[in-house]
Write an enzyme that holds these catalytic residues in place. Structure first.
Site, PDB file in Angstrom:
ATOM      1  N   GLN A   1      12.582 -21.975 -13.046  1.00 32.53           N
ATOM      2  CA  GLN A   1      13.501 -21.308 -12.113  1.00 32.53           C
ATOM      3  C   GLN A   1      13.393 -21.940 -10.729  1.00 32.53           C
ATOM      4  OE1 GLN A   1      12.322 -17.420 -10.752  1.00 32.53           O
ATOM      5  NE2 GLN A   1      14.375 -16.614 -11.029  1.00 32.53           N
ATOM      6  N   GLY A   2      14.410 -22.681 -10.334  1.00 35.52           N
ATOM      7  CA  GLY A   2      14.395 -23.356  -9.033  1.00 35.52           C
ATOM      8  C   GLY A   2      15.143 -22.540  -8.002  1.00 35.52           C
TER       9      GLY A   2
ATOM     10  N   SER B   1       7.352 -22.457 -11.156  1.00 34.01           N
ATOM     11  CA  SER B   1       6.401 -22.332 -12.269  1.00 34.01           C
ATOM     12  C   SER B   1       6.896 -23.149 -13.456  1.00 34.01           C
ATOM     13  CB  SER B   1       6.268 -20.875 -12.698  1.00 34.01           C
ATOM     14  OG  SER B   1       5.890 -20.070 -11.613  1.00 34.01           O
TER      15      SER B   1
ATOM     16  N   GLU C   1      15.135  -4.306 -20.991  1.00 35.31           N
ATOM     17  CA  GLU C   1      14.104  -3.323 -20.726  1.00 35.31           C
ATOM     18  C   GLU C   1      13.326  -3.844 -19.508  1.00 35.31           C
ATOM     19  OE1 GLU C   1      10.490  -1.916 -20.580  1.00 35.31           O
ATOM     20  OE2 GLU C   1      10.348  -3.606 -21.937  1.00 35.31           O
TER      21      GLU C   1
HETATM   22  C1  LIG Z   1       2.566 -16.937  -9.124  1.00 35.23           C
HETATM   23  C2  LIG Z   1       3.895 -17.220  -8.517  1.00 35.23           C
HETATM   24  C3  LIG Z   1       4.885 -17.787  -9.294  1.00 35.23           C
HETATM   25  C4  LIG Z   1       6.132 -18.073  -8.730  1.00 35.23           C
HETATM   26  N1  LIG Z   1       7.094 -18.692  -9.511  1.00 35.23           N
HETATM   27  C5  LIG Z   1       8.292 -19.003  -8.966  1.00 35.23           C
HETATM   28  C6  LIG Z   1       9.275 -19.696  -9.734  1.00 35.23           C
HETATM   29  O1  LIG Z   1       9.063 -20.034 -10.900  1.00 35.23           O
HETATM   30  N2  LIG Z   1      10.458 -20.003  -9.147  1.00 35.23           N
HETATM   31  C7  LIG Z   1      10.745 -19.656  -7.868  1.00 35.23           C
HETATM   32  O2  LIG Z   1      11.853 -19.935  -7.413  1.00 35.23           O
HETATM   33  N3  LIG Z   1       9.824 -19.024  -7.092  1.00 35.23           N
HETATM   34  C8  LIG Z   1       8.610 -18.707  -7.617  1.00 35.23           C
HETATM   35  N4  LIG Z   1       7.657 -18.078  -6.850  1.00 35.23           N
HETATM   36  C9  LIG Z   1       7.940 -17.857  -5.429  1.00 35.23           C
HETATM   37  C10 LIG Z   1       8.154 -16.391  -5.056  1.00 35.23           C
HETATM   38  O3  LIG Z   1       9.406 -15.948  -5.507  1.00 35.23           O
HETATM   39  C11 LIG Z   1       8.029 -16.313  -3.526  1.00 35.23           C
HETATM   40  O4  LIG Z   1       6.720 -16.696  -3.187  1.00 35.23           O
HETATM   41  C12 LIG Z   1       8.293 -14.912  -3.015  1.00 35.23           C
HETATM   42  O5  LIG Z   1       9.658 -14.579  -3.162  1.00 35.23           O
HETATM   43  C13 LIG Z   1       7.894 -14.762  -1.532  1.00 35.23           C
HETATM   44  O6  LIG Z   1       8.518 -15.746  -0.773  1.00 35.23           O
HETATM   45  P1  LIG Z   1       7.676 -16.679   0.222  1.00 35.23           P
HETATM   46  O7  LIG Z   1       6.497 -17.216  -0.505  1.00 35.23           O
HETATM   47  O8  LIG Z   1       8.641 -17.656   0.819  1.00 35.23           O
HETATM   48  O9  LIG Z   1       7.133 -15.717   1.337  1.00 35.23           O
HETATM   49  P2  LIG Z   1       7.956 -15.147   2.575  1.00 35.23           P
HETATM   50  O10 LIG Z   1       9.253 -14.587   2.105  1.00 35.23           O
HETATM   51  O11 LIG Z   1       8.000 -16.181   3.644  1.00 35.23           O
HETATM   52  O12 LIG Z   1       7.035 -13.957   3.017  1.00 35.23           O
HETATM   53  C14 LIG Z   1       5.850 -14.156   3.814  1.00 35.23           C
HETATM   54  C15 LIG Z   1       5.296 -12.774   4.156  1.00 35.23           C
HETATM   55  O13 LIG Z   1       6.268 -12.067   4.968  1.00 35.23           O
HETATM   56  C16 LIG Z   1       6.597 -10.831   4.326  1.00 35.23           C
HETATM   57  N5  LIG Z   1       8.032 -10.565   4.506  1.00 35.23           N
HETATM   58  C17 LIG Z   1       9.058 -11.434   4.310  1.00 35.23           C
HETATM   59  N6  LIG Z   1      10.242 -10.823   4.532  1.00 35.23           N
HETATM   60  C18 LIG Z   1       9.957  -9.540   4.872  1.00 35.23           C
HETATM   61  C19 LIG Z   1      10.750  -8.399   5.210  1.00 35.23           C
HETATM   62  N7  LIG Z   1      12.094  -8.475   5.235  1.00 35.23           N
HETATM   63  N8  LIG Z   1      10.121  -7.253   5.482  1.00 35.23           N
HETATM   64  C20 LIG Z   1       8.750  -7.143   5.448  1.00 35.23           C
HETATM   65  N9  LIG Z   1       7.944  -8.199   5.158  1.00 35.23           N
HETATM   66  C21 LIG Z   1       8.531  -9.379   4.861  1.00 35.23           C
HETATM   67  C22 LIG Z   1       6.277 -11.026   2.857  1.00 35.23           C
HETATM   68  O14 LIG Z   1       6.046  -9.796   2.199  1.00 35.23           O
HETATM   69  C23 LIG Z   1       5.046 -11.900   2.946  1.00 35.23           C
HETATM   70  O15 LIG Z   1       3.896 -11.118   3.151  1.00 35.23           O
HETATM   71  C24 LIG Z   1       6.398 -17.781  -7.375  1.00 35.23           C
HETATM   72  C25 LIG Z   1       5.389 -17.188  -6.605  1.00 35.23           C
HETATM   73  C26 LIG Z   1       4.155 -16.918  -7.160  1.00 35.23           C
HETATM   74  C27 LIG Z   1       3.096 -16.323  -6.293  1.00 35.23           C
END
Ligand SMILES: Cc1cc2nc3c(=O)[nH]c(=O)nc-3n(C[C@H](O)[C@H](O)[C@H](O)COP(=O)(O)OP(=O)(O)OC[C@H]3O[C@@H](n4cnc5c(N)ncnc54)[C@H](O)[C@@H]3O)c2cc1C
Length: 391
Positions: free
Chosen positions: A129-130, A164, A247
């Site tokens: 998933q990109g 991932s 589900e």
């Molecule tokens: C194990 C794992 C597998 C993953 N696999 C994939 C995958 O296959 N494909 C893919 O596309 N992504 C994947 N991800 C990415 C995941 O979707 C993102 O890490 C997640 O959506 C958070 O985005 P970010 O890391 O950019 O953090 P950010 O969005 O930058 O957040 C940083 C911090 O700010 C807080 N924050 C951000 N916005 C708000 C708000 N509006 N209100 C309050 N707090 C806020 C967050 O809670 C966090 O603590 C994976 C992540 C993990 C950990």
């Protein structure tokens, strides 16, 4: 909410149990620990298991029968997922079956369905998933990867992160911006990218549990044929939110957490500590066991709502938030139970349970980030559940 199965669901549960008892090889197990950090199963033997599921038509529980799925009701899916998780049965190609397939079924052309669905069911095509990018995670609509029309192709430039399983995927569900001037949710399109396309570079990212589960993916003038655009141009945001009648209870995670607590309790019994910490550890383990039960009960609530035709919203967020934070508490308890040996990693001669406690502790960190962070879940609960105003 009724905790008892209906007569039909009870019969179906018995059928699934019998199948698992007969067909699941005793030495083939899903790795519970990776559930905590959303790991990607890499066991090459998963394929033979997939074939056994395929014979029963149970590879894709939610897909309609016309597309090779099982066409199960929401409650049958719940029962199936619960029994599979209790038996530790592997769920190979889970992302493709749970996300790519349903999205193609709903939005794909006949040609796209013919091209992709059978490979997903047979386990031949692994998908990633990109979506996330360095500047777009919680705020996914801020994504900057661009796709520009050029003749019969789109030309992609940009970068994804935390992808991932990209290192073993043949295809990617890719979101890219196709209209830079439109409001941010409206200028995004959804592509079915061939990972072998020239210009795609995959750089592994080792997570803090030392597992190479996710990656950075770079696109340098990658040409994607028009036939690989899924759904309408600039409507990718809405394509990405598609689910079938899935589900969504999180029962697999709840059951995995319960089993982890049981494993830790078994370890504690076998390596009984005779120090002053023993009593408080007993109490702590009892708390974790009760909390795992709560996590399962929350899943029952979501499944019951869905079976009644209701759409769980904040209820699904509550379940996700609770289970992911519980995963981290369980991991902390595991490390404590094993004392100082619990902090040693796999490979160390004295590591508790071959380093499992330390591995659990580190992999569990990702559970409150993947699939929407705890802050985002709390916001959903506050606004939609409690009706609080936006901050
Ligand atoms: C194990 C794992 C597998 C993953 N696999 C994939 C995958 O296959 N494909 C893919 O596309 N992504 C994947 N991800 C990415 C995941 O979707 C993102 O890490 C997640 O959506 C958070 O985005 P970010 O890391 O950019 O953090 P950010 O969005 O930058 O957040 C940083 C911090 O700010 C807080 N924050 C951000 N916005 C708000 C708000 N509006 N209100 C309050 N707090 C806020 C967050 O809670 C966090 O603590 C994976 C992540 C993990 C950990």
């Amino acid at each position: 909410m009724d905790f008892r199965d209906s007569a039909e669901d009870a019969a179906f549960r018995a059928e699934v149990r019998e199948f698992l008892a007969k067909e699941l090889p005793a030495d083939l197990h899903a790795d519970d620990d990776t559930v905590l950090g959303v790991g990607v199963g890499e066991n090459p033997r998963d394929r033979e298991w997939l074939q056994k599921l395929a014979k029963r038509g149970w590879v894709a529980p939610a897909w309609p029968k016309g597309y090779g799925g099982a066409g199960m009701t929401v409650m049958q899916q719940f029962v199936f997922n619960e029994e599979m998780a209790r038996a530790r049965a592997p769920r190979p190609n889970f992302l493709a079956i749970g996300l790519a397939g349903p999205t193609i079924i709903v939005h794909g052309t006949e040609e796209q369905k013919r091209e992709h669905l059978s490979g997903i069911l047979s386990g031949e095509t692994f998908w990633c998933q990109g979506f996330s990018e360095p500047g777009a995670g919680s705020d996914l609509a801020a994504l900057q990867t661009r796709a520009v029309v050029d003749g019969d192709d789109y030309v992609i430039n940009g970068q994804k992160i935390w992808t991932s399983g990209a290192h073993r995927a043949q295809r990617m569900m890719l979101l890219a911006r196709t209209d830079a001037d439109a409001p941010k949710h409206k200028g995004v399109s959804y592509f079915l990218l061939d990972m072998k396309s020239p210009g795609v570079t995959i750089r592994p990212l080792t997570n803090m549990a030392d597992t190479p589960s996710f990656n950075e993916v770079f696109f340098d003038n990658v040409r994607v044929p028009r036939k690989d655009l899924l759904g309408d141009l600039n409507r990718g945001w809405y394509v990405a939110t598609t689910t079938l009648d899935f589900e969504r209870s999180g029962i697999i995670q709840g059951v995995s957490l319960q089993r982890l607590v049981q494993d830790i309790a078994a370890y504690a019994k076998a390596h009984g500590r005779r120090d002053r910490a023993e009593h408080s550890l007993r109490m702590e383990l009892a708390d974790r066991a009760i909390e795992a039960e709560v996590s399962i009960v929350l899943s029952y609530r979501v499944a019951t709502m869905q079976a009644k035709g209701l759409v769980p919203n904040q209820e699904a967020s509550i379940t996700k938030l609770y289970a992911s934070e519980l995963a981290q508490r369980i991991a902390r308890t595991a490390v404590k139970v094993a004392g100082l040996y619990g902090q040693l990693s796999k490979g160390s001669a004295c590591a508790a349970d071959g380093g499992r406690m330390d591995g659990l502790y580190r992999i569990s960190v990702g559970s409150t980030i993947a699939g929407g962070t705890s802050d985002i879940q709390r916001t959903v609960i506050a606004q939609r559940g409690l009706g609080l105003p936006r901050g």
